[in-house]
Design an enzyme around this catalytic site. Structure first.
Site, PDB file in Angstrom:
ATOM      1  CG  ASP A 217     -22.835 -35.810  27.630  1.00  0.00           C
ATOM      2  OD1 ASP A 217     -24.004 -35.392  27.550  1.00  0.00           O
ATOM      3  OD2 ASP A 217     -21.886 -35.252  27.045  1.00  0.00           O
TER       4      ASP A 217
ATOM      5  CE  LYS B  54     -22.136 -33.327  30.957  1.00  0.00           C
ATOM      6  NZ  LYS B  54     -21.420 -32.765  29.808  1.00  0.00           N
TER       7      LYS B  54
HETATM    8  P1  IMP Z   1     -21.375 -40.426  27.142  1.00  0.00           P
HETATM    9  O1  IMP Z   1     -20.966 -41.667  26.425  1.00  0.00           O
HETATM   10  O2  IMP Z   1     -21.817 -39.341  26.211  1.00  0.00           O
HETATM   11  O3  IMP Z   1     -22.408 -40.679  28.229  1.00  0.00           O
HETATM   12  O4  IMP Z   1     -20.072 -39.827  27.806  1.00  0.00           O
HETATM   13  C1  IMP Z   1     -19.519 -40.385  28.947  1.00  0.00           C
HETATM   14  C2  IMP Z   1     -18.059 -40.045  29.126  1.00  0.00           C
HETATM   15  O5  IMP Z   1     -17.709 -38.810  28.492  1.00  0.00           O
HETATM   16  C3  IMP Z   1     -17.778 -39.847  30.605  1.00  0.00           C
HETATM   17  O6  IMP Z   1     -17.411 -41.066  31.209  1.00  0.00           O
HETATM   18  C4  IMP Z   1     -16.669 -38.816  30.592  1.00  0.00           C
HETATM   19  O7  IMP Z   1     -15.406 -39.439  30.481  1.00  0.00           O
HETATM   20  C5  IMP Z   1     -16.941 -37.993  29.355  1.00  0.00           C
HETATM   21  N1  IMP Z   1     -17.717 -36.777  29.671  1.00  0.00           N
HETATM   22  C6  IMP Z   1     -19.019 -36.528  29.391  1.00  0.00           C
HETATM   23  N2  IMP Z   1     -19.405 -35.332  29.833  1.00  0.00           N
HETATM   24  C7  IMP Z   1     -18.316 -34.799  30.440  1.00  0.00           C
HETATM   25  C8  IMP Z   1     -18.084 -33.549  31.128  1.00  0.00           C
HETATM   26  O8  IMP Z   1     -18.964 -32.678  31.290  1.00  0.00           O
HETATM   27  N3  IMP Z   1     -16.826 -33.377  31.619  1.00  0.00           N
HETATM   28  C9  IMP Z   1     -15.834 -34.303  31.477  1.00  0.00           C
HETATM   29  N4  IMP Z   1     -16.010 -35.464  30.850  1.00  0.00           N
HETATM   30  C10 IMP Z   1     -17.239 -35.716  30.328  1.00  0.00           C
END
Ligand code: IMP
Ligand code: MG
Length: 203
Positions: free
Chosen positions: A126, A154
Site C-alpha cells: 500500500d 495499490k
Molecule cells: P503498507 O506498509 O502501507 O504498504 O501496508 C502493507 C500492509 O498493510 C500489508 O502487508 C497488509 O497487511 C496491510 N494492508 C494494506 N492494504 C490492505 C488492504 O487493502 N487490505 C488488507 N490489508 C492491507
C-alpha cells in the site's frame, strides 16, 4: 466417499451459482477485484518465472504474516525448485484500515540469511512503508540476493519507488480483503480478492 465431498461454493472447479456463495449476504463485501481463476493463473505464471530465474540457487521464501500465508502456500507449490520457507510478522496496521506508519517486527525469522537468496513474499503493498522497512532490515543480514514478490500493489500509493521485482497485480487503491487479506482477522479465507465496503473495525 471422497468424491462426494465438495466445497460449498465450488463444484468441479467452477464457481456455483450466487445462491451457493456463502458470502452472498455480506453487505460489507463489494466487487471482485481479482477472481479465483485469475489468481490461480497468475500464481502459476509467477511460479514458472521464479523457477527459471532461481534455477541452480533455490531461494529462501520469507512470507510476511499473516496476510501472505495463502499466497505463499500457492506460490511455493508453483515453484519447481527445492525452496525453503520461513515467516516473519510485522505490525503496521493493527485492525484498522489506514496505515499507522509504524512498523515493527513482531515475529522474527528462524533462518540465518547470510549468503542466502532471499525472496520476500508479500500480500499487498500500500504505502510501501512495511516493505521499505523490511528490505532495510533484511539487507543488513547480508543475503546473497534479496528480491520481493508482492501479489498486489495499490496504484499511486507509494511515495518512493520500490524495487518490486515480481508483482501479481496492480490494483486500485481500495481496501480489499480475501486470499489472505483481512479486516480484523476476517475474510482471509475468501477465495478471491474483493473490495471491502464495511465500517473500519477497531479491535
Ligand atoms: P503498507 O506498509 O502501507 O504498504 O501496508 C502493507 C500492509 O498493510 C500489508 O502487508 C497488509 O497487511 C496491510 N494492508 C494494506 N492494504 C490492505 C488492504 O487493502 N487490505 C488488507 N490489508 C492491507
Ligand atoms: Mg493485515
Amino acid at each position: 466417499m471422497d468424491d462426494e465431498v465438495e466445497s460449498p461454493w465450488r463444484a468441479g472447479g467452477q464457481r456455483m451459482s450466487g445462491a451457493e456463495d456463502p458470502w452472498r449476504h455480506d453487505p460489507h463485501l463489494g466487487e471482485i477485484v481479482v477472481a479465483e481463476d485469475v489468481l490461480d493463473k497468475r500464481v502459476a505464471q509467477l511460479g514458472d518465472e521464479l523457477t527459471a530465474d532461481y534455477e541452480g540457487r533455490p531461494p529462501l521464501l520469507v512470507g510476511v504474516l499473516k496476510g501472505a500465508f495463502v499466497f505463499m502456500s500457492d506460490l511455493a507449490r508453483a515453484i519447481r525448485l527445492p525452496v525453503e520457507i520461513d515467516v516473519m510478522a510485522v505490525a503496521s496496521y493493527g485492525s484498522a484500515t489506514t496505515t499507522s506508519g509504524v512498523v515493527r517486527i513482531v515475529k522474527d525469522l528462524d533462518s540465518d540469511l547470510t549468503g542466502r537468496h532471499v525472496l520476500v513474499v508479500e500480500d499487498i503493498v500500500d504505502s510501501g512503508l512495511t516493505l521499505s522497512y523490511l528490505r532495510r532490515s533484511l539487507l543488513a543480514r547480508q543475503p546473497a540476493s534479496l528480491e520481493v514478490c508482492a501479489l498486489l500493489v495499490k496504484e499511486g500509493q507509494q511515495p518512493a519507488k520500490l524495487d518490486l521485482r515480481y508483482v501479481g497485480f496492480h490494483v486500485p487503491p481500495d481496501f480489499v480483503v480475501g486470499y489472505g487479506l483481512d479486516v480484523a482477522e476476517r475474510y482471509r479465507n475468501l477465495p478471491d480478492v474483493r473490495v471491502y465496503k464495511g465500517p473500519v473495525a477497531v479491535g
